[in-house]
Design an enzyme around this catalytic site. Structure first.
Site, mmCIF file in Angstrom:
data_model
loop_
_atom_site.group_PDB
_atom_site.id
_atom_site.type_symbol
_atom_site.label_atom_id
_atom_site.label_comp_id
_atom_site.label_asym_id
_atom_site.label_seq_id
_atom_site.Cartn_x
_atom_site.Cartn_y
_atom_site.Cartn_z
ATOM 1 N N VAL A 282 -1.827 -2.516 -3.705
ATOM 2 C CA VAL A 282 -1.268 -3.379 -4.750
ATOM 3 C C VAL A 282 -1.453 -4.838 -4.335
ATOM 4 C CG1 VAL A 282 0.793 -3.934 -6.093
ATOM 5 C CG2 VAL A 282 0.405 -1.583 -5.330
ATOM 6 N N ASP B 131 10.078 11.161 -7.086
ATOM 7 C CA ASP B 131 9.477 10.322 -6.050
ATOM 8 C C ASP B 131 10.256 9.015 -5.860
ATOM 9 O OD1 ASP B 131 7.467 10.077 -4.141
ATOM 10 O OD2 ASP B 131 6.189 8.865 -5.434
ATOM 11 N N ALA C 97 -2.358 4.032 -3.749
ATOM 12 C CA ALA C 97 -2.952 2.785 -4.235
ATOM 13 C C ALA C 97 -2.704 1.612 -3.296
ATOM 14 C CB ALA C 97 -2.349 2.459 -5.603
ATOM 15 N N LYS D 83 0.867 -1.171 0.000
ATOM 16 C CA LYS D 83 0.000 0.000 0.000
ATOM 17 C C LYS D 83 0.901 1.217 0.000
ATOM 18 C CE LYS D 83 -3.294 2.580 2.698
ATOM 19 N NZ LYS D 83 -2.789 3.747 3.328
ATOM 20 N N GLY D 84 0.529 2.208 -0.790
ATOM 21 C CA GLY D 84 1.309 3.437 -0.808
ATOM 22 C C GLY D 84 0.404 4.623 -0.585
ATOM 23 N N LYS E 31 -2.298 -2.876 -9.471
ATOM 24 C CA LYS E 31 -2.251 -1.685 -8.616
ATOM 25 C C LYS E 31 -3.587 -0.973 -8.759
ATOM 26 C CE LYS E 31 0.418 2.576 -7.920
ATOM 27 N NZ LYS E 31 1.670 3.297 -8.150
HETATM 28 N N1 LIG Z 1 4.976 -4.749 -9.342
HETATM 29 C C1 LIG Z 1 5.121 -4.936 -8.030
HETATM 30 N N2 LIG Z 1 5.686 -6.084 -7.564
HETATM 31 C C2 LIG Z 1 5.834 -6.277 -6.226
HETATM 32 N N3 LIG Z 1 5.466 -5.382 -5.277
HETATM 33 C C3 LIG Z 1 4.908 -4.218 -5.690
HETATM 34 C C4 LIG Z 1 4.717 -3.937 -7.082
HETATM 35 N N4 LIG Z 1 4.149 -2.718 -7.193
HETATM 36 C C5 LIG Z 1 3.993 -2.259 -5.937
HETATM 37 N N5 LIG Z 1 4.445 -3.146 -5.018
HETATM 38 C C6 LIG Z 1 4.404 -2.984 -3.538
HETATM 39 O O1 LIG Z 1 3.301 -2.143 -3.205
HETATM 40 C C7 LIG Z 1 3.747 -0.934 -2.574
HETATM 41 C C8 LIG Z 1 2.884 0.234 -3.060
HETATM 42 O O2 LIG Z 1 2.997 0.348 -4.469
HETATM 43 P P1 LIG Z 1 3.234 1.749 -5.182
HETATM 44 O O3 LIG Z 1 3.161 1.536 -6.653
HETATM 45 O O4 LIG Z 1 4.489 2.368 -4.675
HETATM 46 O O5 LIG Z 1 1.956 2.577 -4.676
HETATM 47 P P2 LIG Z 1 1.797 4.143 -4.368
HETATM 48 O O6 LIG Z 1 1.688 4.842 -5.693
HETATM 49 O O7 LIG Z 1 0.523 4.230 -3.598
HETATM 50 O O8 LIG Z 1 2.991 4.567 -3.570
HETATM 51 C C9 LIG Z 1 5.223 -0.816 -2.932
HETATM 52 O O9 LIG Z 1 5.947 -0.073 -1.977
HETATM 53 C C10 LIG Z 1 5.656 -2.281 -2.997
HETATM 54 O O10 LIG Z 1 5.900 -2.765 -1.694
HETATM 55 MG MG LIG Z 2 5.011 4.171 -3.818
#
Ligand SMILES: Nc1ncnc2c1ncn2[C@@H]1O[C@H](COP(=O)(O)OP(=O)(O)O)[C@@H](O)[C@H]1O
Ligand SMILES: [Mg+2]
Length: 266
Positions: free
Chosen positions: A101, A193, A99, A95-96, A112
């Site tokens: 994921v 970022d 989003a 989770k960020g 995502k």
């Molecule tokens: N393609 C992926 N494979 C594995 N883990 C992922 C992937 N995309 C995201 N994650 C995990 O999900 C978290 C949140 O995704 P992220 O794309 O950074 O979201 P946000 O835009 O909300 O920051 C990441 O910090 C990571 O731990």
């Molecule tokens: Mg992120």
């Protein structure tokens, strides 16, 4: 400076929020059982009111993930957006700030799903992934739609987890990030970022970059330069802990962002 125990406890409470695995556990009792999810969610919906509830997607969109996406519900909870259920064959992996994921079980793909009000970032991030297509440091994008992206699942740990667990981040890993950013720039992107949660290290020592929605912004972002400077100055020094507590990293990140915001206002 030594902080009194009470102050440390307060800081932990402020910065040590629930880990995603624990959150999955809490949800899984209802999340994996569709019937009980619906019943318990109906009650919840009544309490919080429909205005606070948002489906991840309207049911007309055509994708093989349509049913799962249509079932995802976000709820506003104390100013934050919470996920109310995880589709049966998806596993929550992250989770960020925009989003949630999931890994699609049985596939090497991650999905995502952007929560409100960030749904528009899906298309922006998709356009950036299209530009980065073919650069091995970035996951391949398979599908993009209203509020969601489907990409390669990267089996690995974020740099944040590496620091927390004492997994070494080497000069080669840092050089790989530099290389990825250089290739992204050549592809017409403006890397932004770049922080510890958006850098992944695989078991074979390969670095992967994710979360590139902001790679099309105009503003120059110095976050990676700052991180790298911190790495060069402090990482591996006698005083640098083998494992860095997560709450401590969150405090550093908080003050870093605060300083950036204050400098921006001057
Ligand atoms: N393609 C992926 N494979 C594995 N883990 C992922 C992937 N995309 C995201 N994650 C995990 O999900 C978290 C949140 O995704 P992220 O794309 O950074 O979201 P946000 O835009 O909300 O920051 C990441 O910090 C990571 O731990
Ligand atoms: Mg992120």
């Amino acid at each position: 400076m030594l902080l009194p125990a009470a102050a440390i406890r307060k800081l932990r409470e402020r910065f040590g929020y629930v880990e995603i695995n624990k959150a999955t556990k809490i949800e899984s009792g209802t999340g994996r059982d569709q019937t009980s999810t619906k019943t318990s969610f109906a009650g919840y919906q009544k309490r919080v009111g429909k205005a606070n509830v948002k489906k991840a997607m309207n049911a007309e969109t055509s994708t093989i993930y349509r049913d799962e996406l249509a079932n995802i519900v976000f709820v506003k909870q104390g100013g934050k957006i919470a996920l109310k259920n995880t589709p049966a064959n998806w596993e929550l992996i992250g989770k960020g700030r925009s989003a949630y994921v999931f890994k699609i079980i049985g596939e090497q793909r991650a999905i995502k799903v952007f929560y409100p009000p960030f749904e528009h970032l899906a298309m922006e991030e998709a356009r950036n992934y299209e530009k980065a297509a073919g650069i091995s440091f970035f996951p391949r994008l398979y599908e993009a739609g209203e509020g969601y992206l489907v990409m390669d699942f990267i089996r690995g740990k974020t740099f944040f987890d590496c620091l927390a667990e004492g997994v070494a981040i080497t000069r080669d890993h840092v050089a790989q990030v530099d290389k990825a950013l250089e290739l992204a720039r050549r592809a017409g992107l403006n890397p932004s970022d770049i922080h510890l949660h958006n850098l992944l290290l695989t078991e074979t020592g390969a670095v992967r970059l994710i979360d590139i929605a902001r790679f099309s912004q105009k503003k120059q972002c110095t976050q990676w330069q700052d991180l790298k400077r911190g790495y060069e100055r402090h990482y591996g020094q006698y005083y640098f802990p083998k494992r860095v507590p997560k709450w401590l990293m969150r405090i550093v990140a908080y003050f870093y962002q605060l300083r950036k915001r204050l400098n921006g206002k001057q």
